[in-house]
Design a protein around this motif. Structure first.
Motif, short mmCIF file in Angstrom:
data_model
loop_
_atom_site.label_atom_id
_atom_site.label_comp_id
_atom_site.label_asym_id
_atom_site.label_seq_id
_atom_site.Cartn_x
_atom_site.Cartn_y
_atom_site.Cartn_z
N ILE A 191 0.84 -1.19 0.00
CA ILE A 191 0.00 0.00 0.00
C ILE A 191 0.88 1.25 0.00
O ILE A 191 1.78 1.37 0.82
CB ILE A 191 -0.90 0.02 1.25
N PRO A 192 0.62 2.22 -0.93
CA PRO A 192 1.48 3.38 -1.02
C PRO A 192 1.13 4.54 -0.08
O PRO A 192 1.96 5.41 0.13
CB PRO A 192 1.32 3.83 -2.47
N CYS A 193 -0.07 4.59 0.47
CA CYS A 193 -0.41 5.73 1.33
C CYS A 193 -1.39 5.30 2.42
O CYS A 193 -2.04 4.27 2.31
CB CYS A 193 -1.01 6.87 0.50
N HIS A 194 -1.50 6.11 3.47
CA HIS A 194 -2.36 5.72 4.59
C HIS A 194 -3.84 5.69 4.21
O HIS A 194 -4.60 4.88 4.73
CB HIS A 194 -2.11 6.62 5.81
N ASN A 195 -4.27 6.55 3.29
CA ASN A 195 -5.67 6.51 2.85
C ASN A 195 -5.99 5.20 2.14
O ASN A 195 -7.04 4.59 2.35
CB ASN A 195 -6.00 7.68 1.94
N CYS A 196 -5.06 4.77 1.28
CA CYS A 196 -5.23 3.48 0.60
C CYS A 196 -5.24 2.35 1.62
O CYS A 196 -6.01 1.40 1.50
CB CYS A 196 -4.12 3.24 -0.41
N MET A 197 -4.37 2.44 2.62
CA MET A 197 -4.29 1.41 3.65
C MET A 197 -5.64 1.29 4.35
O MET A 197 -6.13 0.18 4.57
CB MET A 197 -3.20 1.77 4.66
N ASP A 198 -6.26 2.41 4.67
CA ASP A 198 -7.57 2.38 5.31
C ASP A 198 -8.61 1.71 4.43
O ASP A 198 -9.40 0.89 4.90
CB ASP A 198 -8.03 3.81 5.66
N GLN A 199 -8.62 2.05 3.15
CA GLN A 199 -9.60 1.45 2.23
C GLN A 199 -9.38 -0.05 2.07
O GLN A 199 -10.32 -0.83 2.10
CB GLN A 199 -9.54 2.14 0.87
N PHE A 200 -8.13 -0.45 1.91
CA PHE A 200 -7.84 -1.88 1.77
C PHE A 200 -8.17 -2.64 3.04
O PHE A 200 -8.69 -3.75 2.99
CB PHE A 200 -6.38 -2.10 1.39
N ASN A 201 -7.87 -2.06 4.20
CA ASN A 201 -8.21 -2.73 5.45
C ASN A 201 -9.71 -2.90 5.58
O ASN A 201 -10.18 -3.94 6.04
CB ASN A 201 -7.63 -1.97 6.65
N ASP A 202 -10.48 -1.89 5.18
CA ASP A 202 -11.94 -2.01 5.20
C ASP A 202 -12.42 -3.13 4.29
O ASP A 202 -13.27 -3.94 4.67
CB ASP A 202 -12.60 -0.69 4.79
N LEU A 203 -11.89 -3.18 3.06
CA LEU A 203 -12.26 -4.24 2.12
C LEU A 203 -11.86 -5.61 2.64
O LEU A 203 -12.62 -6.57 2.56
CB LEU A 203 -11.60 -4.01 0.75
N ASN A 204 -10.66 -5.70 3.17
CA ASN A 204 -10.15 -6.96 3.69
C ASN A 204 -11.03 -7.48 4.82
O ASN A 204 -11.38 -8.66 4.85
CB ASN A 204 -8.71 -6.74 4.18
N LYS A 205 -11.40 -6.59 5.70
CA LYS A 205 -12.25 -6.98 6.84
C LYS A 205 -13.66 -7.33 6.37
O LYS A 205 -14.21 -8.37 6.73
CB LYS A 205 -12.30 -5.83 7.85
N HIS A 206 -14.25 -6.47 5.53
CA HIS A 206 -15.63 -6.67 5.08
C HIS A 206 -15.78 -7.98 4.30
O HIS A 206 -16.75 -8.71 4.48
CB HIS A 206 -16.09 -5.49 4.24
N HIS A 207 -14.82 -8.27 3.42
CA HIS A 207 -14.93 -9.45 2.56
C HIS A 207 -14.14 -10.65 3.10
O HIS A 207 -14.08 -11.69 2.45
CB HIS A 207 -14.45 -9.12 1.14
N GLN A 208 -13.56 -10.48 4.29
CA GLN A 208 -12.79 -11.55 4.94
C GLN A 208 -11.80 -12.18 3.97
O GLN A 208 -11.75 -13.40 3.77
CB GLN A 208 -13.75 -12.59 5.53
N LEU A 209 -10.98 -11.32 3.36
CA LEU A 209 -10.03 -11.78 2.34
C LEU A 209 -8.78 -12.41 2.94
O LEU A 209 -8.09 -13.16 2.28
CB LEU A 209 -9.64 -10.60 1.44
N GLY A 210 -8.50 -12.08 4.20
CA GLY A 210 -7.34 -12.67 4.86
C GLY A 210 -6.00 -12.23 4.30
O GLY A 210 -5.01 -12.95 4.41
N MET A 211 -5.94 -11.02 3.71
CA MET A 211 -4.69 -10.54 3.14
C MET A 211 -3.91 -9.72 4.17
O MET A 211 -4.48 -9.11 5.05
CB MET A 211 -4.95 -9.67 1.90
N ASN A 212 -2.61 -9.74 4.01
CA ASN A 212 -1.71 -8.97 4.86
C ASN A 212 -1.43 -7.64 4.15
O ASN A 212 -0.95 -7.63 3.03
CB ASN A 212 -0.42 -9.75 5.08
N MET A 213 -1.75 -6.53 4.79
CA MET A 213 -1.50 -5.21 4.23
C MET A 213 -0.19 -4.68 4.78
O MET A 213 0.01 -4.68 5.97
CB MET A 213 -2.63 -4.23 4.61
#
Length: 162
Positions: A132-154
């Motif tokens: 992730i290149p920026c903190h805003n992107c990190m927040d969005q990816f963390n939301d997607l990861n949590k919501h869809h239970q993707l199990g990815m490491n950010m």
């Protein structure tokens, strides 16, 4: 309205396994192959930075000015879109001039510099780490990861650069 278009796009593509639009998959493939979405070769990148540095030396009337590359004690790593190197180097020059005027302690990477966010739009699953290149992107990816239970490491891109 509060509609997160990026999340909706990613979700639809992921759930329905639609093809990436246009030539997005080619861009992703180029990024995996070359390390940047425009397939800029390392010598082209470094030559562009050298040229920009010479331009800035003249513009700033400072023959000692250097674009910082791989500086270990920098306060932050500046990642940018590969288009700025390939098609709009004047934008990178302007940003470097602003950093210089502001006295910012930053660095560019000689190898891992493209911060273009492509994975979000492809809808492809299976990544173990998402850089992730920026903190805003990190927040969005963390939301997607949590919501869809993707199990990815950010991971923030700075933590992945050697």
């Amino acid at each position: 309205m509060g509609v997160n278009i990026a999340a909706v796009t990613r979700t639809i593509r992921g759930y329905f396994r639609t093809d990436s639009p246009g030539f997005l998959q080619k861009v992703v493939d180029d990024t995996l192959k070359s390390g940047n979405q425009m397939d800029v070769q390392p010598d082209e990148y470094l030559e562009t930075l050298e040229w920009l540095q010479e331009e800035l030396q003249a513009e700033l009337n400072d023959p000692n000015y250097r674009i910082p590359i791989d500086v270990e004690e920098a306060d932050f790593l500046f990642g940018f879109n590969a288009r700025e190197v390939k098609y709009y180097p004047n934008e990178l020059q302007k940003i470097s001039k602003i950093f210089c005027a502001a006295g910012v302690n930053y660095t560019l990477s000689s190898q891992k510099w493209d911060a273009t966010n492509l994975a979000l739009f492809s809808g492809k699953d299976g990544a173990k780490i998402v850089a992730i290149p920026c903190h805003n992107c990190m927040d969005q990816f963390n939301d997607l990861n949590k919501h869809h239970q993707l199990g990815m490491n950010m991971e923030h891109i700075c933590s992945l650069v050697e």
